[in-house]
Design an enzyme around this catalytic site. Sequence first.
Site, short mmCIF file in Angstrom:
data_model
loop_
_atom_site.label_atom_id
_atom_site.label_comp_id
_atom_site.label_asym_id
_atom_site.label_seq_id
_atom_site.Cartn_x
_atom_site.Cartn_y
_atom_site.Cartn_z
CG MET A 26 12.29 -2.15 -5.69
SD MET A 26 12.76 -1.01 -4.55
CE MET A 26 10.96 -0.47 -3.66
CG LEU A 29 8.23 -10.12 -8.63
CD1 LEU A 29 8.41 -11.00 -9.86
CD2 LEU A 29 8.21 -8.60 -8.82
CG HIS A 33 5.48 -6.61 -9.55
ND1 HIS A 33 4.85 -6.94 -8.16
CD2 HIS A 33 5.84 -5.33 -9.53
CE1 HIS A 33 5.53 -6.04 -7.24
NE2 HIS A 33 6.11 -5.02 -7.95
CD GLN A 57 13.21 3.10 -4.79
OE1 GLN A 57 13.89 2.76 -6.09
NE2 GLN A 57 11.91 2.73 -4.88
CD GLN A 150 8.41 4.27 -9.46
OE1 GLN A 150 8.91 4.47 -8.39
NE2 GLN A 150 7.74 3.28 -9.82
CG LEU A 181 -2.93 -6.69 -5.93
CD1 LEU A 181 -2.69 -7.85 -6.78
CD2 LEU A 181 -3.73 -7.26 -4.83
NE ARG A 184 6.94 0.02 1.54
CZ ARG A 184 7.60 0.90 0.63
NH1 ARG A 184 6.86 1.24 -0.69
NH2 ARG A 184 8.92 1.07 0.50
O1 PAF Z 1 8.63 0.86 -8.35
C1 PAF Z 1 9.27 0.35 -7.88
O2 PAF Z 1 9.09 -0.94 -7.72
C2 PAF Z 1 10.71 1.05 -8.02
O3 PAF Z 1 10.60 2.44 -7.38
C3 PAF Z 1 11.60 0.95 -9.16
C4 PAF Z 1 10.94 1.74 -10.34
C5 PAF Z 1 12.01 -0.55 -9.62
C6 PAF Z 1 13.02 1.63 -8.88
O4 PAF Z 1 13.43 1.15 -7.93
#
Ligand code: PAF
Length: 276
Positions: A26, A29, A33, A57, A150, A181, A184
């Site tokens: 999202m 970064l 990431h 979400q 997730q 990290l 948020r």
């Molecule tokens: O983990 C995330 O950044 C989000 O939940 C994802 C997997 C990109 C889905 O929007």
Amino acid sequence: MQIHTTIESLRAARAAAGKVAFVPTMGNLHEGHITLMRQAGERADAVIASIFVNRLQFGPREDFDKYPRTLAADCERLEAAGVAHLFAPDETVMYPTPQQYHVDPAPAHVSILEGEFRAGHFRGVATVVLKLLNIVQPDIALFGKKDYQQLMVLSNMVREFALPVEVLPGETVRAPDGLALSSRNGYLSAAERAEAPRLYRQLTAIRDAVLAGDRDFLKLETMAVAELAAHGWRPDYVTVRRRADLQPPAHGDAAPLVVLAAAKLGTTRLIDNLEI
Ligand code: PAF
């Protein structure tokens, strides 16, 4: 790095890219990431990343509107990490009409932990990830262990729908003081940022106690919750679970374990976990 804002453009690039590893994000970064991008690069001919802040979400009282959007800086970091293609659609591309079909993950997997506190969250995550996987059609998809539930939900979705993609987990990246990290973390005040590593310290204390043979999980969890509350946190949960399905371990259960926590510090809700 090529930036694609339409499905057609991304698909044309994907078709010419050979073995593809995909890292959905999202944006905003951080090193967590980027570590996933590097890991992806070791496993494929080309890395495709996506940046899309997925409205589905977020709950109605969550931070969708204020979620940090930092596309220019993100592009620089992705380029430096060797990412070949970025899919950065806007909402009119991802949801040209309101999404009416959704993925409903197993209730046993989403009525607990994050799902208990964020109704509909994993339905939104699973729906957008299924859509992104269909658009990108990668050979491999990477998800960080920071969002442990997730990762579990998406791994099960891929397996149950026989999606032709291999899911790879990425290790959580931490600041030197232990704080995991997260985008948020940027919401924290200086004082809260100084306090924030306590969450990781509590997880470490539980892990160490369990590894030393203490199986009184309830006592350990209660102590951690009290310690956090004593320092101004509002804990949602601190709990030892089985890694595979995130259910509480049965008495004498030898299954591999993970300790997970979520707690609010000021207005910021932080989550973290540690495998035992
Ligand atoms: O983990 C995330 O950044 C989000 O939940 C994802 C997997 C990109 C889905 O929007």
